[in-house]
Design an enzyme around this catalytic site. Structure first.
Site, PDB file in Angstrom:
ATOM      1  N   ARG A  34      42.471  20.082 -27.912  1.00  0.00           N
ATOM      2  CA  ARG A  34      42.274  19.941 -26.480  1.00  0.00           C
ATOM      3  C   ARG A  34      43.261  20.100 -25.482  1.00  0.00           C
ATOM      4  O   ARG A  34      44.411  20.152 -26.005  1.00  0.00           O
ATOM      5  CB  ARG A  34      41.963  18.362 -26.162  1.00  0.00           C
ATOM      6  CG  ARG A  34      40.571  17.950 -26.218  1.00  0.00           C
ATOM      7  CD  ARG A  34      40.395  16.355 -26.372  1.00  0.00           C
ATOM      8  NE  ARG A  34      41.057  15.670 -25.205  1.00  0.00           N
ATOM      9  CZ  ARG A  34      41.077  14.372 -25.086  1.00  0.00           C
ATOM     10  NH1 ARG A  34      40.242  13.702 -26.107  1.00  0.00           N
ATOM     11  NH2 ARG A  34      41.723  13.508 -24.379  1.00  0.00           N
ATOM     12  N   ARG A  42      46.203  16.604 -33.349  1.00  0.00           N
ATOM     13  CA  ARG A  42      44.737  16.295 -33.244  1.00  0.00           C
ATOM     14  C   ARG A  42      43.880  17.734 -32.975  1.00  0.00           C
ATOM     15  O   ARG A  42      44.147  18.600 -32.339  1.00  0.00           O
ATOM     16  CB  ARG A  42      44.281  15.332 -32.133  1.00  0.00           C
ATOM     17  CG  ARG A  42      42.951  15.361 -32.130  1.00  0.00           C
ATOM     18  CD  ARG A  42      42.418  13.827 -31.387  1.00  0.00           C
ATOM     19  NE  ARG A  42      42.851  13.798 -29.930  1.00  0.00           N
ATOM     20  CZ  ARG A  42      42.755  12.980 -29.052  1.00  0.00           C
ATOM     21  NH1 ARG A  42      42.218  11.895 -29.729  1.00  0.00           N
ATOM     22  NH2 ARG A  42      43.129  13.091 -27.940  1.00  0.00           N
TER      23      ARG A  42
HETATM   24  P1  ADP Z   1      42.292   9.773 -24.001  1.00  0.00           P
HETATM   25  O1  ADP Z   1      42.063   8.238 -24.014  1.00  0.00           O
HETATM   26  O2  ADP Z   1      42.659  10.306 -25.322  1.00  0.00           O
HETATM   27  O3  ADP Z   1      43.711  10.069 -23.100  1.00  0.00           O
HETATM   28  P2  ADP Z   1      39.898  10.468 -22.941  1.00  0.00           P
HETATM   29  O4  ADP Z   1      39.022  11.390 -23.635  1.00  0.00           O
HETATM   30  O5  ADP Z   1      39.418   8.889 -22.967  1.00  0.00           O
HETATM   31  O6  ADP Z   1      41.183  10.728 -23.559  1.00  0.00           O
HETATM   32  O7  ADP Z   1      40.093  11.031 -21.426  1.00  0.00           O
HETATM   33  C1  ADP Z   1      40.764  12.327 -20.901  1.00  0.00           C
HETATM   34  C2  ADP Z   1      40.962  12.275 -19.502  1.00  0.00           C
HETATM   35  O8  ADP Z   1      39.477  11.952 -18.802  1.00  0.00           O
HETATM   36  C3  ADP Z   1      41.826  11.154 -18.789  1.00  0.00           C
HETATM   37  O9  ADP Z   1      43.096  11.624 -19.035  1.00  0.00           O
HETATM   38  C4  ADP Z   1      41.266  11.123 -17.550  1.00  0.00           C
HETATM   39  O10 ADP Z   1      41.747  12.106 -16.962  1.00  0.00           O
HETATM   40  C5  ADP Z   1      39.802  11.339 -17.615  1.00  0.00           C
HETATM   41  N1  ADP Z   1      39.268   9.715 -17.772  1.00  0.00           N
HETATM   42  C6  ADP Z   1      38.435   9.405 -18.764  1.00  0.00           C
HETATM   43  N2  ADP Z   1      38.042   8.100 -18.467  1.00  0.00           N
HETATM   44  C7  ADP Z   1      38.458   7.931 -17.220  1.00  0.00           C
HETATM   45  C8  ADP Z   1      38.323   6.930 -16.466  1.00  0.00           C
HETATM   46  N3  ADP Z   1      37.739   5.608 -16.601  1.00  0.00           N
HETATM   47  N4  ADP Z   1      38.864   6.877 -15.042  1.00  0.00           N
HETATM   48  C9  ADP Z   1      39.537   7.988 -14.659  1.00  0.00           C
HETATM   49  N5  ADP Z   1      39.846   9.237 -15.493  1.00  0.00           N
HETATM   50  C10 ADP Z   1      39.166   8.993 -16.775  1.00  0.00           C
END
Ligand code: ADP
Length: 218
Positions: free
Chosen positions: A163, A128
C-alpha cells in the site's frame, strides 16, 4: 450475532482477524479504508484528491466518510452481523455513528480494542504485502504469514503489492493520529460497558480471545 467494532492502531491485526471471522461466522467486513481506497481509484478530480489524502496518512474529512458508510450499511447483506474496521476514528465520528445506526436501524454491538506495542506495529506495516486479487495479507518482516513465493499470493497465485501508505513516515503520522484522536474512544465505549480489551500480539491468540467475546455475547 453482535456487530463488532475494532479499535486498533494501524496493523494491530484487524484485517487478519476480520478475514477469519468472515470465513467462520459469515460476518461482513466493512473497512472505511477499503471503501475510501476504492473511491480514490476513480480517475477524476475527486478520486485524485482522495488518493493524495490517503497516501499522506491523514484522516479524510468526516462528511465523505459518513456518506460512504451510510451507503454501505443500507445494503441488505448484513443480517449475520458486520465488523466495522477503521470507523469511528475520533469522538465526533463516534457520536455521529450513534445517529447513523438509528437512521439505518442497526445496533452498536461490541467494541474490541486490539492493544499492540508500537515497535511490532511498525514492522507489520513496513513488511505488509497484500494480494491484488483476493486481498489476503502477508508479511515479509515479522516471520508470521510470510508468502511461500516472493511477491505471490499463496491462496490465489496473484501478485502481491504494498500500500502507498505502508512506509515508516506514514506509519508515524497514522500512529500519532491514532493516539491523539482514536484512543479517546476507549474511554467513551468503556463508560457504556461495551468495551473489551485484547493484547494483540499473536494472531491465533487474538482470534481465540475474540471468539470468547463473541460467544459470551451471543
Ligand atoms: P490503517 O488502519 O491501517 O491506517 P485504514 O485502511 O483503516 O488503514 O485507513 C487508511 C486511511 O483511510 C487512513 O489513514 C485515512 O486517511 C482514511 N480513513 C479510513 N477510515 C477513516 C475514517 N473513519 N475517517 C477518516 N479517514 C479515514
Amino acid at each position: 450475532m453482535r456487530n463488532i467494532i475494532f479499535i486498533a492502531p494501524p496493523a494491530a491485526g484487524k484485517g487478519t482477524i476480520s478475514e477469519k471471522l468472515m470465513d467462520k461466522y459469515g460476518y461482513k467486513h466493512i473497512s472505511t479504508g477499503d471503501i475510501l481506497r476504492d473511491m480514490a481509484s476513480r480517475d477524476d478530480e475527486f478520486g485524485h484528491s482522495l488518493k493524495g489524502m490517503l497516501a499522506s496518512g491523514k484522516l479524510v474529512p468526516d462528511e465523505i466518510v459518513y456518506e460512504a458508510l451510510k451507503r454501505r450499511l443500507l445494503m441488505n447483506d448484513l443480517e449475520s452481523g458486520f465488523i466495522l474496521d477503521g470507523f469511528p476514528r475520533n469522538l465526533n465520528q463516534a457520536r455521529e455513528y450513534d445517529k447513523i445506526l438509528d437512521e439505518v436501524g442497526k445496533k452498536l454491538g461490541v467494541v474490541i480494542y486490539l492493544d499492540t506495542p508500537k515497535d511490532i506495529l511498525e514492522k507489520r506495516i513496513v513488511g505488509r504485502r497484500i494480494c491484488s486479487s483476493c486481498g489476503a495479507t502477508y508479511n515479509i518482516l515479522t516471520g508470521i504469514n510470510t508468502p511461500k513465493k516472493d511477491g505471490i499470493c499463496d491462496k490465489c497465485g496473484s501478485q502481491l503489492y504494498q500500500r502507498d501508505d505502508d512506509n515508516s513516515e506514514s506509519f508515524k503520522t497514522r500512529y500519532e493520529t491514532f493516539i491523539n484522536q482514536t484512543y479517546p474512544l476507549i474511554d467513551f465505549y468503556k463508560k457504556r460497558n461495551v468495551l473489551y480489551n485484547i493484547d494483540s500480539i499473536n494472531p491465533d491468540d487474538t482470534m481465540r480471545k475474540v471468539e470468547e467475546i463473541i460467544n459470551d455475547n451471543d
